[in-house]
Design an enzyme around this catalytic site. Structure first.
Site, PDB file in Angstrom:
ATOM      1  N   SER A 116      55.509  40.984  32.352  1.00  0.00           N
ATOM      2  CA  SER A 116      56.182  39.744  32.036  1.00  0.00           C
ATOM      3  C   SER A 116      57.717  39.700  32.031  1.00  0.00           C
ATOM      4  O   SER A 116      58.348  40.762  31.714  1.00  0.00           O
ATOM      5  CB  SER A 116      55.617  39.054  30.732  1.00  0.00           C
ATOM      6  OG  SER A 116      54.431  38.767  30.756  1.00  0.00           O
TER       7      SER A 116
HETATM    8  N1  SAH Z   1      51.457  41.706  29.574  1.00  0.00           N
HETATM    9  C1  SAH Z   1      51.528  42.763  30.313  1.00  0.00           C
HETATM   10  C2  SAH Z   1      51.031  42.313  31.614  1.00  0.00           C
HETATM   11  C3  SAH Z   1      50.972  40.854  32.073  1.00  0.00           C
HETATM   12  S1  SAH Z   1      50.100  40.754  33.394  1.00  0.00           S
HETATM   13  C4  SAH Z   1      53.033  43.209  30.638  1.00  0.00           C
HETATM   14  O1  SAH Z   1      53.858  42.395  30.356  1.00  0.00           O
HETATM   15  O2  SAH Z   1      53.127  44.257  30.892  1.00  0.00           O
HETATM   16  C5  SAH Z   1      48.282  40.199  33.092  1.00  0.00           C
HETATM   17  C6  SAH Z   1      47.462  41.261  32.760  1.00  0.00           C
HETATM   18  O3  SAH Z   1      46.121  40.848  32.318  1.00  0.00           O
HETATM   19  C7  SAH Z   1      47.075  42.241  33.861  1.00  0.00           C
HETATM   20  O4  SAH Z   1      47.550  43.643  33.740  1.00  0.00           O
HETATM   21  C8  SAH Z   1      45.842  42.078  34.391  1.00  0.00           C
HETATM   22  O5  SAH Z   1      45.137  43.209  34.744  1.00  0.00           O
HETATM   23  C9  SAH Z   1      45.274  41.806  32.956  1.00  0.00           C
HETATM   24  N2  SAH Z   1      43.916  40.906  33.022  1.00  0.00           N
HETATM   25  C10 SAH Z   1      43.670  39.768  33.732  1.00  0.00           C
HETATM   26  N3  SAH Z   1      42.281  39.394  33.314  1.00  0.00           N
HETATM   27  C11 SAH Z   1      41.926  40.308  32.287  1.00  0.00           C
HETATM   28  C12 SAH Z   1      40.702  40.461  31.642  1.00  0.00           C
HETATM   29  N4  SAH Z   1      39.702  39.769  31.817  1.00  0.00           N
HETATM   30  N5  SAH Z   1      40.497  41.478  30.831  1.00  0.00           N
HETATM   31  C13 SAH Z   1      41.564  42.233  30.568  1.00  0.00           C
HETATM   32  N6  SAH Z   1      42.704  42.357  31.336  1.00  0.00           N
HETATM   33  C14 SAH Z   1      43.035  41.287  32.061  1.00  0.00           C
END
Ligand code: SAH
Length: 281
Positions: A116
């Protein structure tokens, strides 16, 4: 079908991107991950206003400091603790090599996910600050790079407990490597911070209930297990929606009832299944 992403053409003297609806143009992107930018879209004086300060303040500690100074100047950070934590934890250790660590923009991290933008991390830390005091418990769903999860760990300290969950094993491995290089490494080593592979829609029961739950991907509805794992008196921050998304703040009262308010419009990667994410949604 190709994704349509609204880009804003106007950069002000302050380096902040503004655009009135008339000035919006559409940009065709062939990258599926670029549909979802993990940023804050908010309505401001009737104009669509992208909180995307394109500041770049060099690299290393001066870059971190510049990033935090700008977030303070634009009113995104008002808490001293949030500023201290974002200054202490080097975002440069969490973004892919060669990408702009301190520019206020999301960065692709592979697997159709992004880290993000700094203003989104700052916004969520501000919203959760009161539930991130030393000794408290936090759950970060969709922990991705581990940056925000580590911020939580620095705030709750060694007596607290922070759990990150992501469903992409490679991202969980990468987040652990990132954290090992950072000031949050000792929390990982001592066990007050842990990262797990799992479907975050189920939460992480082992350390529930949590004072703070952050969801880093947009859900179509609030997953019941996350509500169940929120402590009475606790707070959850979760983006809700599909194309049009809003950042919701959910407070669980001491009697177990729920109060919800909308913080702002946002654009996040979907909270979905691993198969759907790897297939490009
Ligand atoms: N907050 C993190 C990543 C944001 S992107 C940062 O800033 O680094 C959103 C993340 O959610 C991704 O890594 C994706 O793999 C994860 N995601 C999406 N659906 C998910 C689920 N059902 N369970 C666990 N993780 C999930």
């Amino acid at each position: 079908m190709r994704a349509q992403v609204l880009l804003c053409p106007t950069i002000t003297a302050y380096g902040r991107l503004y655009c009135a609806p008339r000035r919006l143009h559409r940009y065709n992107s062939s990258s599926s991950s670029s549909q979802f930018l993990n940023l804050n879209l908010s309505r401001f004086s009737g104009a669509l206003f992208f909180h995307m300060e394109q500041f770049q303040s060099g690299t290393g500690s001066s870059g971190k400091r510049g990033m935090v100074e700008n977030l303070k100047r634009y009113g995104v950070i008002s808490s001293k603790r949030v500023a201290q934590v974002m200054e202490a934890l080097d975002r440069g250790l969490f973004v892919p090599v060669g990408s702009s660590a301190y520019v206020d923009t999301p960065v692709p991290i592979g697997y159709n996910a992004t880290i993000s933008a700094p203003h989104m991390h700052a916004t969520c830390l501000q919203l959760l600050e009161d539930k991130l005091h030393p000794g408290m418990r936090a759950l970060d769903v969709g922990s991705g790079t581990g940056y925000l999860t580590s911020c939580f760990a620095l705030m709750v300290g060694a007596e607290g407990r922070v759990v990150g969950v992501d469903h992409i094993p490679e991202l969980v491995d990468m987040s652990i490597k990132n954290i090992e290089k950072s000031v949050a490494a000792s929390f990982l080593k001592k066990g007050s911070l842990s990262l797990h592979v799992g479907d975050g829609r189920k939460g992480w029961q082992e350390f529930a209930p949590y004072d703070a739950i952050h969801v880093g991907a947009a859900a179509s509805e609030i997953p019941q297990p996350l509500l169940d794992q929120l402590k009475p008196g606790g707070r959850m921050v979760i983006p809700l929606g599909t194309y049009f998304q809003e950042l919701k703040v959910i407070d669980k009262n001491e009697d177990g009832s729920i109060k919800v308010h909308t913080e702002t419009s946002v654009r996040y990667v979907p909270l979905t299944s691993r198969v759907e994410q790897l297939g490009g949604f």
